[in-house]
Design a protein around this motif. Structure first.
Motif, PDB file in Angstrom:
ATOM      1  N   MET A   5     -75.022   1.021 -78.280  1.00 45.92           N
ATOM      2  CA  MET A   5     -73.815   0.210 -78.489  1.00 45.92           C
ATOM      3  C   MET A   5     -74.144  -1.265 -78.306  1.00 45.92           C
ATOM      4  SD  MET A   5     -70.126   0.344 -76.480  1.00 45.92           S
ATOM      5  CE  MET A   5     -69.520   1.816 -77.299  1.00 45.92           C
ATOM      6  N   ARG A   6     -73.587  -2.109 -79.161  1.00 43.11           N
ATOM      7  CA  ARG A   6     -73.743  -3.555 -79.046  1.00 43.11           C
ATOM      8  C   ARG A   6     -72.515  -4.105 -78.306  1.00 43.11           C
ATOM      9  NH1 ARG A   6     -74.188  -4.408 -85.333  1.00 43.11           N
ATOM     10  NH2 ARG A   6     -72.488  -2.912 -85.042  1.00 43.11           N
ATOM     11  N   ILE A   7     -72.744  -4.659 -77.128  1.00 43.62           N
ATOM     12  CA  ILE A   7     -71.665  -5.100 -76.246  1.00 43.62           C
ATOM     13  C   ILE A   7     -71.825  -6.595 -75.987  1.00 43.62           C
ATOM     14  CG2 ILE A   7     -70.611  -4.872 -73.970  1.00 43.62           C
ATOM     15  CD1 ILE A   7     -71.757  -2.000 -73.890  1.00 43.62           C
ATOM     16  N   THR A   8     -70.732  -7.338 -76.120  1.00 44.22           N
ATOM     17  CA  THR A   8     -70.741  -8.762 -75.775  1.00 44.22           C
ATOM     18  C   THR A   8     -69.663  -9.025 -74.734  1.00 44.22           C
ATOM     19  OG1 THR A   8     -71.507  -9.435 -77.966  1.00 44.22           O
ATOM     20  CG2 THR A   8     -70.461 -11.122 -76.608  1.00 44.22           C
ATOM     21  N   CYS A   9     -70.047  -9.622 -73.641  1.00 48.68           N
ATOM     22  CA  CYS A   9     -69.110 -10.037 -72.595  1.00 48.68           C
ATOM     23  C   CYS A   9     -68.915 -11.543 -72.718  1.00 48.68           C
ATOM     24  CB  CYS A   9     -69.645  -9.704 -71.207  1.00 48.68           C
ATOM     25  SG  CYS A   9     -69.910  -7.949 -70.908  1.00 48.68           S
ATOM     26  N   VAL A  10     -67.693 -11.966 -72.990  1.00 47.96           N
ATOM     27  CA  VAL A  10     -67.377 -13.390 -73.065  1.00 47.96           C
ATOM     28  C   VAL A  10     -66.899 -13.821 -71.682  1.00 47.96           C
ATOM     29  CG1 VAL A  10     -65.988 -15.158 -74.186  1.00 47.96           C
ATOM     30  CG2 VAL A  10     -66.785 -13.171 -75.499  1.00 47.96           C
ATOM     31  N   GLY A  11     -67.715 -14.576 -70.990  1.00 48.00           N
ATOM     32  CA  GLY A  11     -67.417 -14.981 -69.622  1.00 48.00           C
ATOM     33  C   GLY A  11     -68.486 -14.485 -68.674  1.00 48.00           C
ATOM     34  N   GLY A  12     -69.157 -15.404 -68.006  1.00 47.71           N
ATOM     35  CA  GLY A  12     -70.236 -15.036 -67.083  1.00 47.71           C
ATOM     36  C   GLY A  12     -69.814 -15.090 -65.637  1.00 47.71           C
ATOM     37  N   GLY A  13     -68.566 -14.694 -65.347  1.00 50.04           N
ATOM     38  CA  GLY A  13     -68.095 -14.579 -63.967  1.00 50.04           C
ATOM     39  C   GLY A  13     -68.439 -13.213 -63.412  1.00 50.04           C
ATOM     40  N   PRO A  14     -67.909 -12.870 -62.238  1.00 51.10           N
ATOM     41  CA  PRO A  14     -68.222 -11.566 -61.639  1.00 51.10           C
ATOM     42  C   PRO A  14     -67.880 -10.384 -62.528  1.00 51.10           C
ATOM     43  CG  PRO A  14     -67.224 -13.014 -60.012  1.00 51.10           C
ATOM     44  CD  PRO A  14     -67.109 -13.719 -61.331  1.00 51.10           C
ATOM     45  N   ALA A  15     -66.758 -10.438 -63.254  1.00 49.21           N
ATOM     46  CA  ALA A  15     -66.363  -9.310 -64.100  1.00 49.21           C
ATOM     47  C   ALA A  15     -67.354  -9.097 -65.231  1.00 49.21           C
ATOM     48  CB  ALA A  15     -64.958  -9.532 -64.655  1.00 49.21           C
ATOM     49  N   GLY A  16     -67.620 -10.151 -66.009  1.00 53.85           N
ATOM     50  CA  GLY A  16     -68.502 -10.018 -67.152  1.00 53.85           C
ATOM     51  C   GLY A  16     -69.918  -9.647 -66.778  1.00 53.85           C
ATOM     52  N   LEU A  17     -70.452 -10.301 -65.741  1.00 57.10           N
ATOM     53  CA  LEU A  17     -71.827 -10.021 -65.338  1.00 57.10           C
ATOM     54  C   LEU A  17     -71.971  -8.618 -64.764  1.00 57.10           C
ATOM     55  CD1 LEU A  17     -72.840 -13.429 -63.727  1.00 57.10           C
ATOM     56  CD2 LEU A  17     -73.850 -12.397 -65.766  1.00 57.10           C
ATOM     57  N   TYR A  18     -70.998  -8.205 -63.937  1.00 57.75           N
ATOM     58  CA  TYR A  18     -71.135  -6.887 -63.322  1.00 57.75           C
ATOM     59  C   TYR A  18     -70.966  -5.787 -64.363  1.00 57.75           C
ATOM     60  CZ  TYR A  18     -71.183  -3.423 -59.620  1.00 57.75           C
ATOM     61  OH  TYR A  18     -71.532  -2.361 -58.817  1.00 57.75           O
ATOM     62  N   PHE A  19     -70.063  -5.983 -65.326  1.00 58.01           N
ATOM     63  CA  PHE A  19     -69.950  -4.971 -66.368  1.00 58.01           C
ATOM     64  C   PHE A  19     -71.240  -4.894 -67.187  1.00 58.01           C
ATOM     65  CE2 PHE A  19     -69.032  -3.725 -70.755  1.00 58.01           C
ATOM     66  CZ  PHE A  19     -68.662  -2.408 -70.507  1.00 58.01           C
ATOM     67  N   ALA A  20     -71.852  -6.041 -67.448  1.00 54.89           N
ATOM     68  CA  ALA A  20     -73.124  -6.042 -68.174  1.00 54.89           C
ATOM     69  C   ALA A  20     -74.176  -5.236 -67.428  1.00 54.89           C
ATOM     70  CB  ALA A  20     -73.595  -7.474 -68.390  1.00 54.89           C
ATOM     71  N   VAL A  21     -74.228  -5.395 -66.108  1.00 54.85           N
ATOM     72  CA  VAL A  21     -75.161  -4.626 -65.284  1.00 54.85           C
ATOM     73  C   VAL A  21     -74.883  -3.134 -65.411  1.00 54.85           C
ATOM     74  CG1 VAL A  21     -75.779  -4.096 -62.875  1.00 54.85           C
ATOM     75  CG2 VAL A  21     -75.648  -6.475 -63.642  1.00 54.85           C
ATOM     76  N   LEU A  22     -73.621  -2.751 -65.259  1.00 60.61           N
ATOM     77  CA  LEU A  22     -73.271  -1.333 -65.301  1.00 60.61           C
ATOM     78  C   LEU A  22     -73.508  -0.729 -66.684  1.00 60.61           C
ATOM     79  CD1 LEU A  22     -70.000  -1.241 -63.155  1.00 60.61           C
ATOM     80  CD2 LEU A  22     -72.370  -0.886 -62.435  1.00 60.61           C
ATOM     81  N   ALA A  23     -73.264  -1.512 -67.741  1.00 61.36           N
ATOM     82  CA  ALA A  23     -73.499  -1.001 -69.092  1.00 61.36           C
ATOM     83  C   ALA A  23     -74.979  -0.712 -69.307  1.00 61.36           C
ATOM     84  CB  ALA A  23     -72.991  -2.014 -70.116  1.00 61.36           C
ATOM     85  N   LYS A  24     -75.839  -1.581 -68.794  1.00 59.80           N
ATOM     86  CA  LYS A  24     -77.274  -1.367 -68.928  1.00 59.80           C
ATOM     87  C   LYS A  24     -77.748  -0.194 -68.071  1.00 59.80           C
ATOM     88  CE  LYS A  24     -79.744  -3.929 -71.748  1.00 59.80           C
ATOM     89  NZ  LYS A  24     -80.663  -3.289 -72.726  1.00 59.80           N
TER      90      LYS A  24
END
Length: 409
Positions: free
Chosen positions: A1-20
């Motif tokens: 899946m191609r995922i883009t998080c707009v916003g590098g705050g705690p929500a966006g960064l932590y979701f990026a970690v969990l997705a990986k």
């Protein structure tokens, strides 16, 4: 899946970690509008419930956050003309910049592509776009009618400042001026800095001429008002360099729906809760956990996003009620200011009006040195019992903390 998080705050960064972590094959990109290393805000606070969740979802980043956190062991209440009182409880705090640095490093190590000085116009082709760009989300505003966005403004004025004065614990301070009451919420978040949030009614704000002063002059006036609490240290407004000032009204953001095709809202873009209950960062990171769970369940994207929204709305409801009750209590603060010190601090503690009678009796009894010390020891034992249940926590390894608290009254 191609995922883009707009916003590098705690929500966006932590979701990026969990997705990986869920699937290393996911192509995960984070777009952050600020340059690398630049962030606004001071410290954030959290409690055991978030730590439990962090250890369950990613023990590696959880341990880094635990190691970097500052611990405080009670609440102190100060008010003009009243003796100092204390409220039971403990919590943790961490500089926002430090938290983001830890999450960024973890995300990069897992293969997340983080792009700074970026915006929603830079979004690559994506299967899922996570709008985690804050209460004023520009991505959400592109279709605010679909999301049913509503913004209600709080009555009080407030400003988020920092200070090199390190408060020994979480402190509420109330000062009576000729213009009315003005107060602060302060807590240490590292060995050299504290968050210092100032709040007052609009009438007091205007009477103190804080509506006319620039950032430097406004901080100087607040330093004079709160001189007894700052030990000669200054207050810092991040906006001073830009010529503005950080005074604002709290914005209570709600949305009728959280998704639009392959776009989903997260954190403050989806919901805000008043800073008086200190849960913004916790709720944002728990949003990330819930979305990661919904996607991991498999199936089509639309039902997964619906599952995520349903779960989070249910979890948010009691906290949103608490946050609203808390903010309204502070808007009525002058009504409580005449109470004796113990009753005043109890009213602050019970601003939702839910505590049974025994809580007030306990509050009165623990204003004395010995009962207060015993209660703190009991809470400390509970804290460490809970910590030892988390995976990978050494039983004798404490987190970084503020200066030890005295046991005197």
């Amino acid at each position: 899946m191609r995922i883009t998080c707009v916003g590098g705050g705690p929500a966006g960064l932590y979701f990026a970690v969990l997705a990986k972590l869920a699937d290393p094959a996911h192509e995960v990109t984070v777009l952050e509008r600020n340059p690398r290393g630049v962030t606004y805000g001071w410290g954030v606070v959290f409690w055991d419930d978030l730590l439990d969740d962090l250890y369950a979802y990613d023990p590696v980043s959880a341990r880094q956050i635990w190691d970097a956190a500052c611990q405080w062991d009670e609440y102190e209440v100060r008010a003009t003309g009243k003796s100092v009182t204390h409220l039971a409880g403990y919590g943790f705090s961490l500089g926002r910049h430090r938290l983001l640095s830890l999450l960024e490093a973890r995300a990069v190590a897992l293969g997340v592509d983080i792009r700074w000085s970026a915006s929603e116009v830079d979004i690559p082709e994506s299967d899922l776009i996570v709008a985690a760009d804050g209460a004023g989300s520009s991505l959400r505003s592109l279709d605010s009618g679909h999301f049913g966005t509503s913004v209600a403004m709080g009555g009080n004025k407030y400003i988020w400042l920092g200070t090199p004065h390190v408060f020994r614990t979480f402190t509420f301070g109330f000062e009576r001026t000729s213009a009315g009451w003005i107060w602060f919420h302060a807590y240490p978040f590292d060995s050299s800095t504290s968050t210092f949030i100032v709040e007052c009614t609009p009438a007091t704000w205007a009477a103190l001429e804080l509506d006319r002063l620039d950032a430097a002059a406004g901080c100087a006036r607040l330093e004079t008002i709160f001189a007894a609490h700052l030990d000669g240290q200054r207050l810092v407004d991040h906006r001073a360099d830009s010529g503005g000032t950080g005074w604002t009204n709290f914005r209570r953001v709600t949305n009728e729906r959280w998704d639009n095709g392959n776009v989903v809202l997260m954190g403050d873009a989806a919901h805000t809760t008043h800073f008086a209950i200190g849960s913004g960062t916790k709720l944002a990171m728990q949003d990330a956990m819930a979305l990661a769970d919904a996607l991991a369940a498999g199936g089509e994207l639309a039902p997964a996003l619906e599952m995520y929204e349903h779960r989070r709305r249910a979890a948010l409801a009691p906290l949103q009620r608490a946050a609203l009750a808390s903010s309204e209590w502070f808007e009525r603060l002058p009504d409580y200011a005449g109470l004796p010190s113990i009753r005043f601090s109890y009213a602050l503690s019970d601003r939702r009006g839910e505590y049974p009678l025994w809580r007030y009796l306990l509050h009165r009894g623990t204003q004395q040195a010995v009962p207060r010390a015993l209660l703190r020891r009991a809470l400390s034992a509970r804290r460490w019992t809970r910590a030892r249940r988390r995976p990978g926590v050494a039983p004798t390894a404490p987190p970084a903390r503020a200066a030890p608290l005295p046991t005197g009254g």
